[in-house]
Motif scaffolding. Structure first.
Motif, PDB file in Angstrom:
ATOM      1  N   ARG A 149       0.870  -1.188   0.000  1.00 22.69           N
ATOM      2  CA  ARG A 149       0.000   0.000   0.000  1.00 22.69           C
ATOM      3  C   ARG A 149       0.895   1.223   0.000  1.00 22.69           C
ATOM      4  NH1 ARG A 149      -1.716   3.380   3.905  1.00 22.69           N
ATOM      5  NH2 ARG A 149      -0.994   2.037   5.589  1.00 22.69           N
ATOM      6  N   LYS A 150       0.716   2.079  -0.975  1.00 23.86           N
ATOM      7  CA  LYS A 150       1.533   3.296  -1.105  1.00 23.86           C
ATOM      8  C   LYS A 150       0.609   4.503  -1.154  1.00 23.86           C
ATOM      9  CE  LYS A 150       3.294   4.225  -5.122  1.00 23.86           C
ATOM     10  NZ  LYS A 150       4.061   3.949  -6.337  1.00 23.86           N
ATOM     11  N   ARG A 151       0.753   5.391  -0.179  1.00 26.27           N
ATOM     12  CA  ARG A 151      -0.069   6.598  -0.144  1.00 26.27           C
ATOM     13  C   ARG A 151       0.819   7.819  -0.350  1.00 26.27           C
ATOM     14  NH1 ARG A 151      -4.954   8.774   3.652  1.00 26.27           N
ATOM     15  NH2 ARG A 151      -5.855   6.835   2.883  1.00 26.27           N
ATOM     16  N   ILE A 152       0.462   8.646  -1.345  1.00 23.98           N
ATOM     17  CA  ILE A 152       1.165   9.901  -1.627  1.00 23.98           C
ATOM     18  C   ILE A 152       0.227  11.031  -1.232  1.00 23.98           C
ATOM     19  CG2 ILE A 152       2.376  11.257  -3.360  1.00 23.98           C
ATOM     20  CD1 ILE A 152       2.508   8.706  -5.082  1.00 23.98           C
ATOM     21  N   THR A 153       0.728  11.950  -0.401  1.00 22.86           N
ATOM     22  CA  THR A 153      -0.104  13.031   0.112  1.00 22.86           C
ATOM     23  C   THR A 153       0.542  14.380  -0.168  1.00 22.86           C
ATOM     24  OG1 THR A 153      -0.864  11.596   1.921  1.00 22.86           O
ATOM     25  CG2 THR A 153      -1.269  13.962   2.152  1.00 22.86           C
ATOM     26  N   LEU A 154      -0.253  15.311  -0.673  1.00 22.55           N
ATOM     27  CA  LEU A 154       0.146  16.705  -0.789  1.00 22.55           C
ATOM     28  C   LEU A 154      -0.707  17.539   0.154  1.00 22.55           C
ATOM     29  CD1 LEU A 154       0.658  17.402  -4.627  1.00 22.55           C
ATOM     30  CD2 LEU A 154       2.378  16.857  -2.892  1.00 22.55           C
ATOM     31  N   TYR A 155      -0.090  18.588   0.703  1.00 24.68           N
ATOM     32  CA  TYR A 155      -0.770  19.458   1.658  1.00 24.68           C
ATOM     33  C   TYR A 155      -0.913  20.865   1.077  1.00 24.68           C
ATOM     34  CZ  TYR A 155       0.155  15.742   5.037  1.00 24.68           C
ATOM     35  OH  TYR A 155       0.198  14.530   5.690  1.00 24.68           O
ATOM     36  N   ASP A 156      -1.932  21.570   1.552  1.00 23.85           N
ATOM     37  CA  ASP A 156      -2.166  22.933   1.075  1.00 23.85           C
ATOM     38  C   ASP A 156      -0.961  23.833   1.320  1.00 23.85           C
ATOM     39  OD1 ASP A 156      -4.696  22.003   0.587  1.00 23.85           O
ATOM     40  OD2 ASP A 156      -5.677  23.160   2.178  1.00 23.85           O
ATOM     41  N   SER A 157      -0.291  23.648   2.453  1.00 23.92           N
ATOM     42  CA  SER A 157       0.692  24.614   2.937  1.00 23.92           C
ATOM     43  C   SER A 157       2.135  24.152   2.808  1.00 23.92           C
ATOM     44  CB  SER A 157       0.410  24.936   4.405  1.00 23.92           C
ATOM     45  OG  SER A 157       0.439  23.748   5.191  1.00 23.92           O
ATOM     46  N   SER A 158       2.419  23.113   2.010  1.00 25.80           N
ATOM     47  CA  SER A 158       3.781  22.575   1.942  1.00 25.80           C
ATOM     48  C   SER A 158       4.145  22.187   0.515  1.00 25.80           C
ATOM     49  CB  SER A 158       3.914  21.364   2.862  1.00 25.80           C
ATOM     50  OG  SER A 158       5.199  20.776   2.760  1.00 25.80           O
ATOM     51  N   ALA A 161       6.175  16.492  -0.694  1.00 26.70           N
ATOM     52  CA  ALA A 161       5.257  15.367  -0.878  1.00 26.70           C
ATOM     53  C   ALA A 161       5.614  14.273   0.117  1.00 26.70           C
ATOM     54  CB  ALA A 161       5.338  14.832  -2.306  1.00 26.70           C
ATOM     55  N   GLU A 162       4.609  13.739   0.777  1.00 26.47           N
ATOM     56  CA  GLU A 162       4.801  12.673   1.770  1.00 26.47           C
ATOM     57  C   GLU A 162       4.381  11.342   1.165  1.00 26.47           C
ATOM     58  OE1 GLU A 162       3.743  12.340   6.424  1.00 26.47           O
ATOM     59  OE2 GLU A 162       1.992  12.384   5.097  1.00 26.47           O
ATOM     60  N   VAL A 163       5.219  10.323   1.371  1.00 23.88           N
ATOM     61  CA  VAL A 163       4.948   8.987   0.833  1.00 23.88           C
ATOM     62  C   VAL A 163       4.992   7.980   1.978  1.00 23.88           C
ATOM     63  CG1 VAL A 163       5.622   7.216  -0.826  1.00 23.88           C
ATOM     64  CG2 VAL A 163       6.042   9.639  -1.346  1.00 23.88           C
ATOM     65  N   GLN A 164       3.935   7.227   2.145  1.00 29.58           N
ATOM     66  CA  GLN A 164       3.902   6.143   3.125  1.00 29.58           C
ATOM     67  C   GLN A 164       3.786   4.826   2.367  1.00 29.58           C
ATOM     68  OE1 GLN A 164       0.486   7.789   5.233  1.00 29.58           O
ATOM     69  NE2 GLN A 164       1.762   8.171   7.022  1.00 29.58           N
ATOM     70  N   TRP A 165       4.728   3.919   2.639  1.00 35.54           N
ATOM     71  CA  TRP A 165       4.782   2.645   1.910  1.00 35.54           C
ATOM     72  C   TRP A 165       4.734   1.501   2.915  1.00 35.54           C
ATOM     73  CZ3 TRP A 165       9.551   0.042  -0.745  1.00 35.54           C
ATOM     74  CH2 TRP A 165       9.119  -0.953  -1.631  1.00 35.54           C
ATOM     75  N   ASN A 166       3.745   0.634   2.757  1.00 33.37           N
ATOM     76  CA  ASN A 166       3.578  -0.525   3.630  1.00 33.37           C
ATOM     77  C   ASN A 166       3.625  -1.803   2.803  1.00 33.37           C
ATOM     78  OD1 ASN A 166       3.046   1.472   5.459  1.00 33.37           O
ATOM     79  ND2 ASN A 166       0.975   0.812   5.948  1.00 33.37           N
TER      80      ASN A 166
END
Length: 338
Positions: A149-158, A161-166
């Motif tokens: 499971r790979k989740r890529i997240t972008l935030y309004d204020s940054s 890019a954050e990536v969480q890999w399980n």
């Protein structure tokens, strides 16, 4: 050989995984996703939308905020086919072949390409962020019990890019298994010289790739990394004096090595890392987190540091810096730029 490169896959049935015919450099080799989808003004906040970004007739997902645009291809195992840094309008993905890009999921033990399997995807938004999550299950033997499971997240204020890999060994496997996780990226400055930087116990090592001037295949291992980051920087064509780069933060505690590969006609080198071996009992998971940090205005990379803890709520932050050191009259002076 100098003319042919063959990679075999021996997961269960011996087969050819890659076949590359080598030759003289050509004027253009990098295969990038078309960027027409990103010509509109960036959104004011993090958002995700569905579209055919690379014109192959298959739907992709665009993850965007005021600083970044990422194009994720579910049809290619969730590979990021395009990463555009909006302040300088530069795409930092420079892959050879449509199945490559950023965050291609692989295993080095046993050697297995998870991203070559069908991928399901979810997407969503929450207060202050938007995300894409891909799911892959392998095929054959223990791989059929292996899920990622790979989740890529972008935030309004940054701009990070954050990536969480399980990776999970399914409870129904009833077997303990040893995995070697491997993340493959193909990134650089299209059509320009790219400088790559890796921190090792012998100092920050630099490798320069000049398209069209590669005399032999690049095969660089960094088996003693001193920190959990790797970076690159270059000057985009047509933007004299401007520089753009990308730093990738990797957890150091389970980092085994960094690696670069490039062929004679490559326009960029791979940026890869391998994690140490992990034994997972049935039902257990390995979890890790990466940060992708684009930047501009630096000519080299000497340090990358996360400014927020992994468990901290809200948007991640990181800083990228360079050091210009000089010795004069027996005294050492240094100028630090971040």
């Amino acid at each position: 050989t100098e003319a042919l490169r063959v990679v075999f896959l021996a997961a269960s049935i011996l087969s050819i995984s890659e076949l590359e015919v080598l030759g003289a450099p050509v004027a253009s080799q990098a295969q990038q996703a078309p960027t027409a989808w990103a010509q509109t003004a960036p959104p004011a906040q993090a958002a995700v939308r569905e579209l055919d970004g690379d014109g192959d007739g298959k739907l992709d997902l665009a993850l965007e905020n005021p600083w970044l645009r990422l194009l994720v291809s579910p049809a290619r195992g969730g590979v990021v086919r395009s990463l555009i840094y909006n302040p300088v309008s530069t795409d930092l993905v420079c892959a050879e072949g449509s199945n490559f890009g950023l965050l291609r999921e692989q295993l080095w033990k046993l050697q297995y390409f998870l991203a070559d399997n069908p991928c399901t995807v979810e997407r969503g938004t929450s207060k202050g962020s938007a995300w894409i999550e891909t799911h892959i299950t392998g095929a054959g033997g223990m791989m059929a019990f292996t899920h990622t499971r790979k989740r890529i997240t972008l935030y309004d204020s940054s701009s990070v890019a954050e990536v969480q890999w399980n990776l999970t060994n399914d409870p129904s496997s009833m077997t303990e298994y040893e995995y070697g996780l491997w993340m493959h990226n193909w990134t650089g400055i299209p059509g320009a010289e790219t400088r790559y930087f890796v921190p090792t116990v012998e100092g920050v090592q630099e490798f320069v790739l000049r398209p069209g001037e590669i005399k032999e295949q690049v095969d660089l291992w960094y088996r003693e990394p001193a920190r959990g980051w790797i970076g690159l920087v270059g000057e985009p064509p047509g933007q004299e004096g401007a520089t753009v780069g990308l730093a990738l933060l990797v957890p150091y505690e389970n980092l085994a090595c960094f690696y670069h590969w490039a062929g004679l006609s490559s326009w960029a080198a791979t940026v890869e890392w391998r994690h140490g071996l992990v034994k997972l009992a049935a039902g257990e998971s390995f979890k890790t987190r990466y940060l992708l940090v684009p930047f501009s205005g630096l000519t080299r990379v000497d340090g990358v540091c996360a400014l927020t803890a992994p468990e901290a709520p809200g948007a991640p932050a990181a800083v990228v810096g360079s050091v210009d050191a000089q010795r004069k009259d027996g005294r050492l002076s240094a100028q630090v730029t971040v």
